[in-house]
Design a protein around this motif. Structure first.
Motif, PDB file in Angstrom:
ATOM      1  N   ASP A  17       0.827  -1.204   0.000  1.00  0.00           N
ATOM      2  CA  ASP A  17       0.000   0.000   0.000  1.00  0.00           C
ATOM      3  C   ASP A  17       0.863   1.258   0.000  1.00  0.00           C
ATOM      4  N   LEU A  18       1.977   1.205   0.689  1.00  0.00           N
ATOM      5  CA  LEU A  18       2.876   2.353   0.700  1.00  0.00           C
ATOM      6  C   LEU A  18       3.464   2.590  -0.691  1.00  0.00           C
ATOM      7  N   GLY A  19       3.770   1.516  -1.407  1.00  0.00           N
ATOM      8  CA  GLY A  19       4.250   1.646  -2.785  1.00  0.00           C
ATOM      9  C   GLY A  19       3.183   2.220  -3.708  1.00  0.00           C
ATOM     10  N   ALA A  20       1.931   1.779  -3.523  1.00  0.00           N
ATOM     11  CA  ALA A  20       0.833   2.317  -4.327  1.00  0.00           C
ATOM     12  C   ALA A  20       0.623   3.800  -4.021  1.00  0.00           C
ATOM     13  N   ALA A  21       0.743   4.170  -2.743  1.00  0.00           N
ATOM     14  CA  ALA A  21       0.598   5.574  -2.359  1.00  0.00           C
ATOM     15  C   ALA A  21       1.679   6.425  -3.024  1.00  0.00           C
ATOM     16  N   PHE A  22       2.903   5.921  -3.023  1.00  0.00           N
ATOM     17  CA  PHE A  22       3.997   6.642  -3.681  1.00  0.00           C
ATOM     18  C   PHE A  22       3.721   6.812  -5.173  1.00  0.00           C
ATOM     19  N   LEU A  23       3.189   5.771  -5.801  1.00  0.00           N
ATOM     20  CA  LEU A  23       2.878   5.833  -7.229  1.00  0.00           C
ATOM     21  C   LEU A  23       1.771   6.850  -7.513  1.00  0.00           C
ATOM     22  N   PHE A  24       0.719   6.862  -6.670  1.00  0.00           N
ATOM     23  CA  PHE A  24      -0.360   7.847  -6.843  1.00  0.00           C
ATOM     24  C   PHE A  24       0.172   9.267  -6.713  1.00  0.00           C
ATOM     25  N   GLY A  63      -3.255   9.312  -2.520  1.00  0.00           N
ATOM     26  CA  GLY A  63      -1.948   8.780  -2.162  1.00  0.00           C
ATOM     27  C   GLY A  63      -1.582   9.078  -0.721  1.00  0.00           C
ATOM     28  N   ILE A  64      -1.897  10.276  -0.255  1.00  0.00           N
ATOM     29  CA  ILE A  64      -1.613  10.641   1.136  1.00  0.00           C
ATOM     30  C   ILE A  64      -2.439   9.797   2.093  1.00  0.00           C
ATOM     31  N   VAL A  65      -3.720   9.619   1.772  1.00  0.00           N
ATOM     32  CA  VAL A  65      -4.599   8.822   2.643  1.00  0.00           C
ATOM     33  C   VAL A  65      -4.148   7.362   2.675  1.00  0.00           C
ATOM     34  N   ILE A  66      -3.865   6.784   1.522  1.00  0.00           N
ATOM     35  CA  ILE A  66      -3.439   5.390   1.472  1.00  0.00           C
ATOM     36  C   ILE A  66      -2.092   5.220   2.167  1.00  0.00           C
ATOM     37  N   GLY A  67      -1.193   6.172   1.992  1.00  0.00           N
ATOM     38  CA  GLY A  67       0.098   6.100   2.665  1.00  0.00           C
ATOM     39  C   GLY A  67      -0.018   6.189   4.178  1.00  0.00           C
ATOM     40  N   ALA A  68      -0.924   7.028   4.655  1.00  0.00           N
ATOM     41  CA  ALA A  68      -1.133   7.129   6.103  1.00  0.00           C
ATOM     42  C   ALA A  68      -1.750   5.852   6.661  1.00  0.00           C
ATOM     43  N   MET A  69      -2.636   5.228   5.911  1.00  0.00           N
ATOM     44  CA  MET A  69      -3.259   3.997   6.366  1.00  0.00           C
ATOM     45  C   MET A  69      -2.279   2.821   6.339  1.00  0.00           C
TER      46      MET A  69
END
Length: 68
Positions: free
Chosen positions: A9-16, A55-61
């Motif tokens: 999820d952190l990788g997906a957040a970075f990509l977003f 991306g910020i929301v997914i990275g925080a989660m």
């Protein structure tokens, strides 16, 4: 201390966030317009900001905040 619970999820957040920033950079020269009279840059810039927000929301989660 921050612990990463879900690295995927952190990788997906970075990509977003990366795609959103690229969209902002590419669309910086387009006229934004107003809500009543949208210019050619309204949709790309709005979509880019939404991607960055997701991306910020997914990275925080994806992160777990621990005390001590």
């Amino acid at each position: 201390m921050i612990r990463i619970k879900k690295p995927q999820d952190l990788g997906a957040a970075f990509l977003f966030i990366l795609l959103g920033c690229i969209g902002l950079w590419v669309g910086k020269d387009y006229r934004y317009g107003t809500l009543a009279r949208m210019g050619p840059g309204f949709f790309p810039l709005t979509l880019s900001w939404l991607l960055i927000g997701f991306g910020i929301v997914i990275g925080a989660m994806a992160c777990a905040f621990q005390e001590g």
